[in-house]
Design an enzyme around this catalytic site. Structure first.
Site, PDB file in Angstrom:
ATOM      1  N   HIS A  90       0.807  -1.219   0.000  1.00 11.50           N
ATOM      2  CA  HIS A  90       0.000   0.000   0.000  1.00 11.50           C
ATOM      3  C   HIS A  90       0.839   1.267   0.000  1.00 11.50           C
ATOM      4  CE1 HIS A  90      -4.150  -1.470   0.590  1.00 11.50           C
ATOM      5  NE2 HIS A  90      -3.601  -2.467   1.261  1.00 11.50           N
ATOM      6  N   LYS A 126      -8.204  14.179   4.894  1.00 12.32           N
ATOM      7  CA  LYS A 126      -7.414  12.950   4.837  1.00 12.32           C
ATOM      8  C   LYS A 126      -6.335  13.062   5.900  1.00 12.32           C
ATOM      9  CE  LYS A 126      -6.599  13.862   0.523  1.00 12.32           C
ATOM     10  NZ  LYS A 126      -6.803  12.652  -0.273  1.00 12.32           N
ATOM     11  N   ARG A 127      -5.606  11.974   6.104  1.00 14.57           N
ATOM     12  CA  ARG A 127      -4.506  11.994   7.052  1.00 14.57           C
ATOM     13  C   ARG A 127      -3.546  13.140   6.706  1.00 14.57           C
ATOM     14  NH1 ARG A 127       0.165   8.721   6.639  1.00 14.57           N
ATOM     15  NH2 ARG A 127      -0.883   7.666   4.907  1.00 14.57           N
ATOM     16  N   LYS A 169       0.751  14.373   0.998  1.00  9.62           N
ATOM     17  CA  LYS A 169      -0.619  14.685   0.583  1.00  9.62           C
ATOM     18  C   LYS A 169      -0.800  16.176   0.320  1.00  9.62           C
ATOM     19  CE  LYS A 169      -2.535  10.672   3.000  1.00  9.62           C
ATOM     20  NZ  LYS A 169      -3.092   9.925   1.849  1.00  9.62           N
ATOM     21  N   THR A 189      -8.700   6.567  -1.641  1.00  9.80           N
ATOM     22  CA  THR A 189     -10.082   6.110  -1.748  1.00  9.80           C
ATOM     23  C   THR A 189     -11.056   7.251  -1.470  1.00  9.80           C
ATOM     24  OG1 THR A 189      -9.952   5.306   0.542  1.00  9.80           O
ATOM     25  CG2 THR A 189      -9.636   3.691  -1.209  1.00  9.80           C
ATOM     26  N   LYS A 239     -14.888   8.247  -3.116  1.00 13.03           N
ATOM     27  CA  LYS A 239     -16.106   8.575  -2.372  1.00 13.03           C
ATOM     28  C   LYS A 239     -16.684   9.904  -2.844  1.00 13.03           C
ATOM     29  CE  LYS A 239     -14.017   6.205   1.516  1.00 13.03           C
ATOM     30  NZ  LYS A 239     -13.203   6.392   2.736  1.00 13.03           N
TER      31      LYS A 239
END
Length: 840
Positions: free
Chosen positions: A379, A570-571, A576, A678, A682
């Protein structure tokens, strides 16, 4: 799963009493009647018990009774079929709330609503009272939860194995803009969904030493002795499929001390000391993923990983021996273990140990069984995320496993040497033991060597693994590598979380999309229908209103539902690039202050996410976002042109409100760093448009929806690598007037007037030519793409058309498709409809 066999005499006497029970009614009246029974008799409540949790527990027990019928029938069906099974090993299962999903999958939404109304109760209030089961950090755990839903819906015999953490993912509180972590005791009121299966308790070993002796036939036999043992007690949670009668199992392990203690200490009068070591055992499952910045944190995390692997494997072997005896010749044909990332890699040497030490299987046969049973999902593309454990720590905690790992490595390196004679450097690179001053066990390499399948989770991710991070192994075993692009379950992430949109879609194309998401493509022609666009826009306004209420409640910031809702949740991690989002917000603020507001699109920006407790700069990014929000929201010149909020304690139930109300989904990671994502799926499924780089599953989302319905910007993964060796952010800043002003505002302390220097580490990272995330390099492209977003949003009719196209193109991103691919290409299971169950 795994119900104990009844003794023959008892079975003969009581079988009809135990099996021939009448089916429970699925109508509102039956549900209301059973609800009253559980409330009064099971919980012992009376008219003075008005706490919502009593209503919640009563409803859960009412539904669990109905699930239990299907759960047992599913298990019996699997047993009778003697089917091949998959065991999904994951350190995380981010389940969120269970009640709403169970009601939906049982097909009881209307009946339960009517039952609660007849009792004077409000279903929404009962559902809201459920505490999130935060047994995961983010996407990895949520993916595992979606996978279980799809496996049950596709009627595949798959069991999830995880850990029953007493304290889940920490609860995040924001104080003066800073993240503070508080314990998340999610089971403070118990968990009525779970069933304790103490009869299947397993014993887990730690410490001690390895000994080798010869048995009566002269064969060498290894023994793991003088161990400090821990008990693993299973708790089962039902996973119902969508309206098909199948109920699979998630088995979570809880650590407990053995009944043994040091008798000499006890006799000496020190009872506390006599049981101290055993009580420490229970700490293993106390908290989700302890901070591994310290040596104690690393040790506890390794204990957790081995605890999960050993308990789960012993459980599977227990069932195998019960049904098949000690003949393991067909074991790998009947069983597959899917390792969800590197964390459960201990399963490989542990299965070897169990087969050899407990069941007297020889090395060659044990390795054949193990290497044909294990499959590994990677991952991450971040080398630092590929777990490595000190050999010294392994020897202290798991000496017998270390012996086996050394032997696996010796045999593996012989194979490498045969393939590339004399290539010592390649052997060094591929060795399971990293020969550094502190030798380390490379767990990802162990997972690759011991598995028959290795998959990435998006097309780009899988390609970069094969060509980069794991190239040596791909060169050796190219056929072992494959791709399985992630997905999300539409049951939770559209039908469950967005009922108004779900109803609009069902009215337009029928309800079949809930179990066949490809049917959403039937929406595409309706995007050209003005009346349908108007209804779509009205439904989206409902979602935005609900989200605005959440933000007002939790952030004390008002969002105007007519504005563009721009969301990044998100985290918190540098790759990111929440920082890039911050730079753009500052740029918009600077434009407003300069009066550059012609053709302005009002924008409300929402960020949310948790930073790992030991990740200093990520926590500082949260502080920056909150400081920017305070300045922007408090400036009268800004007015309603721009609003910014940071949502505290981002969690599954919050996302269920966020994604139906989002207009623009920010998926802006540095290209080549995000494995899949993911959240992007969504948002897309609920009609949000994406602004993103060509990273992770963004590439496949853009291909599915069309370039004209996706806002693309930034360097590609290849361009990132090309420019990395000649990256000069200072020169980029000097050459870009907008960026220069943004950095100047940051450096001037405008967002930290009473906290001088607090963001210097962030500024230094942005200006560093060694910044691996290359945030500055993508600023101009990001700003330009955001201008395209603002222009597009002002044409609401065109925006709604693009929104419909995004939902219509999201069929590929269902976990039903992902799991079907896992099954077709890796697991090779036969779908097994549950017999004798009440399907809807």
């Amino acid at each position: 799963m795994g119900y104990p066999p009844l003794r023959s005499s008892v079975h003969a006497l009581h079988a009809p009493l135990l099996t021939d029970l009448p089916a429970l009614g699925m109508d509102a009246a039956s549900i209301a009647s059973d609800f009253r029974h559980h409330f009064a008799h099971n919980l012992g409540c009376d008219r003075h018990c008005t706490a919502v949790r009593y209503y919640y527990d009563s409803l859960v027990l009412t539904l669990r009774d109905r699930i239990m019928e299907r759960w047992k029938n599913t298990q019996y069906t699997y047993e009778e079929a003697d089917s091949r099974s998959v065991y999904y090993l994951s350190m995380e299962f981010l389940m969120g709330r269970t009640l709403g999903n169970a009601v939906l999958n049982l097909g009881l939404v209307d009946e339960v609503e009517r039952a609660m109304t007849s009792l004077g109760l409000i279903m929404e209030e009962i559902a809201e009272s459920e505490h999130d089961a935060g047994l995961g950090n983010g996407g990895l755990g949520r993916l595992a939860a979606c996978f279980l839903d799809s496996c049950a819906t596709l009627q595949l015999p798959v069991v999830g194995y995880g850990i029953r953490y007493v304290y889940g993912m920490f609860r995040q509180r924001i104080e003066n803009g800073r993240q503070l972590e508080e314990p998340d005791h999610w089971m403070r009121h118990g968990n009525p969904w779970e069933l304790k299966r103490a009869e299947f308790t397993q014993r887990i070993r730690f410490g001690g030493r390895s000994e080798v002796s010869r048995d009566s036939s002269g064969r060498l036999q290894a023994h793991w002795v003088d161990t400090q043992d821990v008990l693993a007690i299973p708790y089962d949670i039902p996973i119902p499929g969508y309206r098909n009668g199948t109920v699979n199992t998630l088995r979570l392990w809880s650590a407990a001390a053995t009944d043994e203690f040091d008798l000499s200490e006890f006799n000496a009068g020190s009872y506390t000391e006599s049981v101290r070591e055993k009580n420490v055992a229970e700490h293993i499952t106390m908290v989700l993923y302890p901070n591994d910045a310290s040596e104690n944190g690393k040790e506890l995390r390794l204990r957790q990983q081995y605890f999960l692997a050993s308990a789960s494997l012993q459980d599977v072997l227990r069932q195998w021996v019960h049904w098949h005896g000690r003949d393991f010749s067909e074991f790998s044909a009947k069983n597959c273990f899917q390792l969800n990332d590197t964390h459960p890699s201990c399963a490989i040497p542990e299965l070897m140990r169990l087969l050899m030490d407990e069941y007297d299987v020889g090395w060659e046969e044990a390795w054949a069984i193990t290497s044909r049973s294990m499959a590994y999902t990677n991952h991450t593309l971040l080398p630092e995320a590929l777990e490595r454990w000190p050999v010294r720590m392994f020897r202290q905690l798991l000496p017998r496993l270390l012996d086996i790992i050394f032997e696996i490595n010796a045999r593996f390196l012989t194979e490498v040497a045969q393939r590339w004679p004399g290539d010592i450097e390649r052997q060094r690179r591929m060795s399971l033991i990293e020969e550094t001053p502190v030798p380390m066990v490379r767990m990802a390499y162990l997972a690759i060597v011991g598995s028959f399948s290795v998959n990435g989770v998006a097309e780009l991710h899988s390609r970069l693994l094969a060509c980069g991070l794991l190239r040596d192994f791909h060169d050796l075993w190219p056929l072992k590598f494959n791709n399985k692009t992630n997905g999300v379950t539409q049951r939770r992430w559209l039908a469950g979380c967005n009922p108004p949109l779900a109803q609009l879609i069902t009215n337009a194309i029928g309800e079949g999309w809930v179990s066949d998401l490809d049917r959403l493509s039937m929406l595409a022609p309706l995007a050209e229908n003005a009346d349908f666009r108007a209804r779509w826009r009205a439904v989206r306004r409902i979602g935005k209103t609900r989200l605005a209420h959440l933000i007002q409640t939790e952030c004390r910031v008002s969002f105007d539902t007519s504005a563009l809702f721009d969301v990044q949740v998100k985290r918190i991690h540098e790759y990111k690039r929440q920082l890039l989002n911050c730079l753009h917000i500052i740029h918009l603020y600077d434009r407003i202050k300069r009066g550059d507001t012609s053709d302005w699109t009002p924008r409300c920006v929402l960020l949310g996410g948790k930073a790992a407790p030991g990740y200093r700069i990520a926590k500082r990014i949260i502080k920056l976002v909150n400081n920017i929000a305070k300045v922007v929201n408090g400036d009268p010149d800004v007015g309603g042109l721009l609003r910014v909020a940071f949502l505290p304690d981002y969690r599954v139930s919050a996302m269920e409100v966020i994604c139906p109300g989002t207009d623009l989904s920010e998926q802006i990671s540095t290209a080549g760093k995000e494995a899949s994502g993911t959240g992007n799926m969504k948002f897309m499924m609920n009609g949000a448009l994406t602004i993103g780089t060509l990273d992770g599953a963004n590439i496949e989302i853009r291909a599915a929806v069309g370039a004209e319905n996706f806002f693309l910007f930034g360097l590609t993964a290849e361009e990132v690598e090309e420019q990395r060796h000649a990256y000069h952010p200072d020169a980029i800043i000097a050459a870009d007037e907008d960026l220069f002003r943004v950095i100047k505002l940051l450096e001037s302390g405008h967002f930290s007037q009473f906290e001088p220097g607090i963001f210097q580490e962030i500024i230094d990272s942005l200006r560093s030519p060694h910044d691996p995330w290359m945030t500055i390099a993508d600023f101009r492209a990001f700003v330009n793409a955001q201008r395209q977003v603002a222009t597009a949003y002002r044409d609401q009719d065109a925006w709604i058309r693009m929104s419909i196209y995004n939902t219509a193109a999201s069929g590929r991103f269902s976990t039903d498709r992902t799991i079907a691919e896992y099954n077709r290409e890796i697991w090779r299971l036969t779908p097994i409809p549950a017999q004798g169950s009440n399907t809807l």
